[in-house]
Design a protein around this motif. Structure first.
Motif, PDB file in Angstrom:
ATOM      1  N   LEU A 174       0.785   3.836  -3.089  1.00  0.00           N
ATOM      2  CA  LEU A 174       0.293   5.181  -2.786  1.00  0.00           C
ATOM      3  C   LEU A 174       1.361   6.234  -3.052  1.00  0.00           C
ATOM      4  CD1 LEU A 174      -1.981   4.761   0.287  1.00  0.00           C
ATOM      5  CD2 LEU A 174      -2.511   5.982  -1.807  1.00  0.00           C
ATOM      6  N   GLY A 175       2.620   5.855  -2.775  1.00  0.00           N
ATOM      7  CA  GLY A 175       3.711   6.788  -3.042  1.00  0.00           C
ATOM      8  C   GLY A 175       3.694   7.237  -4.499  1.00  0.00           C
ATOM      9  N   GLN A 203      -0.887  14.674  -8.933  1.00  0.00           N
ATOM     10  CA  GLN A 203      -0.543  16.074  -9.167  1.00  0.00           C
ATOM     11  C   GLN A 203      -0.074  16.334 -10.604  1.00  0.00           C
ATOM     12  OE1 GLN A 203      -0.758  18.579  -6.867  1.00  0.00           O
ATOM     13  NE2 GLN A 203      -1.559  17.228  -5.282  1.00  0.00           N
ATOM     14  N   ILE A 204       0.580  15.362 -11.206  1.00  0.00           N
ATOM     15  CA  ILE A 204       1.094  15.569 -12.556  1.00  0.00           C
ATOM     16  C   ILE A 204       0.873  14.318 -13.398  1.00  0.00           C
ATOM     17  CG2 ILE A 204       2.888  17.320 -12.184  1.00  0.00           C
ATOM     18  CD1 ILE A 204       4.819  15.055 -11.595  1.00  0.00           C
ATOM     19  N   ILE A 236       0.827  -1.206   0.000  1.00  0.00           N
ATOM     20  CA  ILE A 236       0.000   0.000   0.000  1.00  0.00           C
ATOM     21  C   ILE A 236       0.867   1.265   0.000  1.00  0.00           C
ATOM     22  CG2 ILE A 236      -1.651   1.334   1.368  1.00  0.00           C
ATOM     23  CD1 ILE A 236      -2.775  -1.397   2.314  1.00  0.00           C
ATOM     24  N   THR A 237       1.880   1.300   0.882  1.00  0.00           N
ATOM     25  CA  THR A 237       2.705   2.509   0.920  1.00  0.00           C
ATOM     26  C   THR A 237       3.430   2.698  -0.402  1.00  0.00           C
ATOM     27  OG1 THR A 237       4.476   1.223   1.938  1.00  0.00           O
ATOM     28  CG2 THR A 237       3.118   2.533   3.403  1.00  0.00           C
ATOM     29  N   VAL A 257       0.045   9.185  -5.329  1.00  0.00           N
ATOM     30  CA  VAL A 257      -0.065  10.563  -4.845  1.00  0.00           C
ATOM     31  C   VAL A 257       0.666  11.519  -5.791  1.00  0.00           C
ATOM     32  CG1 VAL A 257       0.675  12.140  -3.018  1.00  0.00           C
ATOM     33  CG2 VAL A 257      -0.403   9.977  -2.429  1.00  0.00           C
ATOM     34  N   ILE A 258       1.842  11.126  -6.229  1.00  0.00           N
ATOM     35  CA  ILE A 258       2.613  11.993  -7.126  1.00  0.00           C
ATOM     36  C   ILE A 258       1.869  12.212  -8.434  1.00  0.00           C
ATOM     37  CG2 ILE A 258       4.731  12.157  -8.483  1.00  0.00           C
ATOM     38  CD1 ILE A 258       6.073  10.562  -6.197  1.00  0.00           C
ATOM     39  N   LEU A 261       6.316  12.278 -15.315  1.00  0.00           N
ATOM     40  CA  LEU A 261       7.423  12.736 -14.490  1.00  0.00           C
ATOM     41  C   LEU A 261       8.699  12.457 -15.266  1.00  0.00           C
ATOM     42  CD1 LEU A 261       7.867  13.944 -11.734  1.00  0.00           C
ATOM     43  CD2 LEU A 261       7.761  11.683 -10.737  1.00  0.00           C
TER      44      LEU A 261
END
Lengths: 263, 263, 335
Positions: B41-42, B49-50, B37-38, B45-46, B53
């Motif tokens: 989600l990492g 926003q965009i 999960i972490t 979440v990024i 990358l």
């Protein structure tokens, strides 16, 4: 209160920890690396523009301060409290003419000093190399320090009551690991809390984890409205008091059980 | 043949060891899910926003995470626990039980690499592969057989490179026992959760040439999306072979050093 | 003295081991300083030791803590490289750690375990059987025999962590002997065991040695172990060899005094009432019994003096008990 004994404990813990200073430096290195990764990722993602209201330089400032706050509030002591209870070393705590809480507190203070010897120079070097942008005011600094103090109180006692569950179960440290994961997700490490998806943002604003790390950083960077600031302090205080009361309660129950079973 | 029989025996014994702590099953399950999960989600979440990358889309970045989780699971299946029994916190170099291992009439490196198995890691392997499959399906371009073949090859080379690094880091413990080299490596290896291209140039260089953890996960992910040249493939192979050779030599030197310096 | 006709199983010549250890002082300043610069000190753990042991011998290797016993044992097992000197065991140079050599030796350490903690001993034995590639039938036979000799049938299927210290030691012995080594190094095999298990272990070692002629080099702090098992002892202290020979010659050579035990025909009220020979020292005194320590050479004259001056009903002259001799050697550090 036995202050002389407490001070002697702090000094002796510090001395014995300095013997293992390289051990702590390495531990701290491991703890710093996660926020550092997200600093690199976010500041890179922001590029020359802004993302979630922060420029690349502001992300660097955010994460550098977060690293300091995270190290100051992270309670490595609580990982050993469980062992102390299981291995019977608790007897030493109970036999001394002072409050048993002094022992983990002394460890905590000594550990902070040792880790800061490592963290502050590293953070300073990073600040020189990466050039953070920080715009803040004195009132924010003061409020942020206040929030930091509460954050430490909250995080220490929250970990303490979890660690005290070792009176009943051998694997209480799994709960500490769970707490670390939740801090990672909701305390502003994976991303600043205000940039989280809606559901997480809501959870973070209510649960205690954000108030352990992210909250003081948000205040310092001014990324919080006056109203949210007030509400945040109220939540933080409530959770801190709750954690202290819960610790006292669990300690009392645990000691009853410990003395009844005989360790 | 003899070595295969031994591995078979090691697996069986490790299984018996593992099931003797049934409570650990649930805790392991909790850890595995939290880790998943972490990680996801990492990334999530990024990309909330965009959209891209530095040229990496959401699905492609997720595939790097998938490779990371898969390789970590492979590591935790046997190399990790075996080397940990040697050089970990309660390992033989610390406790002094290495004496028995050194007296075995066989390759110490084989023993050190294969004797402990953690079968629960198969579940992690499933989760990692799940992330990979999900990422592959979400990618824009269709998967070709050659891409998958290239991917599997580079994954294998990556695992080889990881093995070499782990072996070398374990050998370091012989020089200064008590230093948690594996903890340092784990910190650095965290960086491999994300594509190498996300990081600033100097980090990228370090992760390619000094501690080549970036190569381990980024190159297979590039192979999967189809952007991998034959040179890169060859580079991966050569690097794996050279590193494994060097690490073996280094490991042997470390054993010799232990025999001449320890008490 | 070992005969020269057959070559020894263990042969040691001028074996020396020197360690470098970091020096550390106590206190705050010192701990800060040691982070920057460490000073080292050379410690001579073993100094120019020479001896040889014949096949089938059981030799006691004795000396106080830190004398260099374990270091020597580890060099002979091939775990440590010596700084200087030579050694051969079974025709091999130990620290080359050749597979053929490792198959023929074994080491059992009283304070360390090679058992896997969470599983029954039988599983650990199985792994060892594979590691030493023992044929199934041979493995079975050896295991049955060892288990029978040690009387430990019932512990084979319990997890090691649930076993008592004595049961664990039996497991260590089985683990060490499964591959039928020709040379066995035993380091404190009875450490922390109760008296009856100590005896059991001794009996087992004695029987096993007689049955298979295994060569044993044993260190122990319990002189009872050494007395029961080893006709020959090698004593080292501060890394130097002090004595190599028969156990019963140890006291004669090392203790410069004898004990005179007296029984008088009256109770002893005060000590100054007794007329004792010069240089005699009272060790024990109870009712009409008295134990004196006198110089070895002066023993006969002291006895004559006592018989002359006191109303003696019984008098014996004996060597001091081995423990007392050892205690004296350990404290004084010389012979």
């Amino acid at each position: 209160m036995n202050h002389r004994g407490g001070w002697a404990l702090i000094k002796s813990s510090w001395l014995s920890w300095m013997q293992y200073s390289s051990f702590f430096f390495i531990l701290v290195f491991g703890w710093m690396i996660t926020p550092l990764i997200y600093m690199l990722v976010w500041s890179g993602a922001a590029g020359t523009g802004t993302l979630g209201g922060l420029t690349s330089g502001e992300f660097i400032a955010y994460y550098l301060i977060l690293i300091l706050v995270n190290q100051l509030t992270y309670s490595q002591t609580n990982w050993t409290v469980g062992d102390v209870i299981r291995m019977g070393d608790l007897n030493h705590w109970l036999l001394r003419p002072m409050l048993p809480l002094y022992n983990p507190l002394a460890n905590e203070v000594a550990g902070k000093v040792v880790t800061m010897i490592f963290v502050i120079p590293i953070a300073s070097i990073l600040a020189v190399v990466l050039r953070p942008e920080l715009h803040t005011t004195w009132d924010k600094v003061v409020l942020s320090l206040l929030a930091l103090a509460f954050a430490w109180l909250l995080r220490f006692f929250w970990g303490y009551w979890l660690a005290l569950l070792a009176f009943w179960t051998a694997r209480a440290d799994a709960l500490l690991a769970l707490q670390d994961s939740l801090v990672f997700l909701m305390a502003g490490i994976v991303a600043p809390v205000w940039m989280l998806p809606a559901g997480f943002k809501l959870a973070a604003s209510v649960l205690p984890f954000r108030f352990m790390v992210g909250f003081p950083v948000e205040i310092l960077l001014g990324q919080i409205s006056r109203q949210d600031l007030l509400i945040g302090f109220v939540y933080q205080a409530i959770w801190a008091v709750f954690a202290i009361l819960l610790s006292a309660f669990i300690w009392r129950l645990g000691i009853q059980r410990y003395t009844a079973v005989g360790g | 043949m003899r070595y295969l029989r031994l591995i078979d025996r090691f697996i069986k014994v490790s299984f018996v060891e593992e099931v003797s702590y049934r409570a650990n099953f649930w805790i392991n399950l909790l850890h595995s899910l939290l880790n998943l999960i972490t990680g996801v989600l990492g990334v999530y979440v990024i990309f909330g926003q965009i959209d891209t990358l530095r040229g990496w889309s959401y699905a492609e970045t997720l595939s790097v995470l998938g490779v990371y989780l898969t390789i970590q699971a492979l590591r935790n299946l046997f190399i990790g626990p075996s080397l940990d029994a040697l050089a970990g916190m309660d390992g033989e170099v610390w406790s002094g039980n290495l004496d028995f291992t050194l007296l075995r009439p066989m390759s110490i490196q084989f023993l050190a690499s294969f004797r402990r198995w953690r079968l629960f890691a198969l579940f992690d392997l499933l989760l990692g592969l799940g992330v990979l499959v999900y990422a592959a399906i979400s990618m824009d371009q269709a998967l070709s057989i050659s891409n998958i073949a290239m991917f599997l090859l580079t994954l294998l080379f990556g695992a080889g490179i990881l093995y070499a690094i782990l072996l070398a880091f374990s050998a370091l413990v012989f020089w200064s026992p008590g230093v948690m080299f594996m903890w340092i490596f784990d910190g650095v290896f965290q960086l491999a959760r994300y594509p190498l291209g996300l990081y600033p140039g100097w980090v990228r260089l370090a992760l390619t040439w000094i501690i080549p953890v970036g190569v381990i996960t980024t190159i297979p992910a590039q192979a999967l999306r189809g952007g991998l040249s034959m040179e890169r493939l060859a580079f991966s192979l050569v690097m794996a072979v050279i590193l494994i050779l060097c690490a073996s030599i280094f490991f042997r030197a470390a054993l010799r050093r232990y025999a001449s310096a320890s008490s | 003295m070992p005969s020269l006709s057959n070559s020894p199983v263990i042969f040691v010549r001028n074996l020396t081991k020197t360690y470098r250890v970091p020096e550390r002082e106590s206190g705050l300043g010192a701990s800060l300083k040691s982070m920057v610069r460490r000073s080292y000190q050379d410690v001579k753990a073993v100094q120019e030791i020479s001896f040889s042991i014949q096949a089938g011998e059981m030799v006691g290797f004795i000396g106080p803590n830190g004398a260099g016993k374990t270091t020597t044992l580890k060099m002979l097992a091939g775990i440590l490289y010596p700084s200087e000197g030579a050694a051969q065991v079974l025709g091999h140079i130990p620290w080359k750690r050749e597979t053929a050599y490792l198959r023929r030796i074994s080491i059992v350490l009283g304070n360390k375990s090679q058992m896997l903690w969470d599983i029954p001993p039988l599983d650990t034995f199985g792994v060892l059987g594979e590691i030493y590639s023992l044929p199934a039938a041979e493995y079975r036979n050896t295991l049955d025999e060892l288990v029978d000799l040690l009387g430990m049938e019932e512990v084979l299927k319990k997890p090691v962590r649930n076993l008592s210290l004595g049961e664990r030691m039996k497991c260590e012995l089985v683990a060490g002997l499964l591959h039928r080594p020709a040379v066995l190094f035993l380091d404190e095999p009875t450490l922390g065991l109760d008296i009856s298990i100590q005896r059991r272990v001794r009996d087992f070692l004695c029987q096993y040695n007689q049955r298979y002629g295994v060569t044993v080099l044993l260190t122990s702090h319990y002189m009872a172990d050494v007395m029961a098992l080893c006709p020959r002892v090698i004593l080292i202290h501060h890394g130097k060899l002090l004595y190599d020979g028969r156990l019963d010659g140890l006291a004669q050579q090392l203790a410069p005094f004898k004990l005179v035990r007296l029984t008088l025909n009256h109770g002893i009220s005060t000590t100054n009432a007794l007329d004792l020979p010069p240089n005699a020292e009272i060790i024990e005194q109870e009712n009409s019994h008295l134990t004196l320590r006198v110089d070895r050479e002066a023993a006969p004259s002291a006895a004559a003096y006592l018989l002359d001056k006191l109303a003696v009903t019984d008098l014996t002259i004996e060597d001091p008990p081995i423990e007392a001799v050892m205690d004296q050697v350990y404290q004084e550090g010389n012979v």
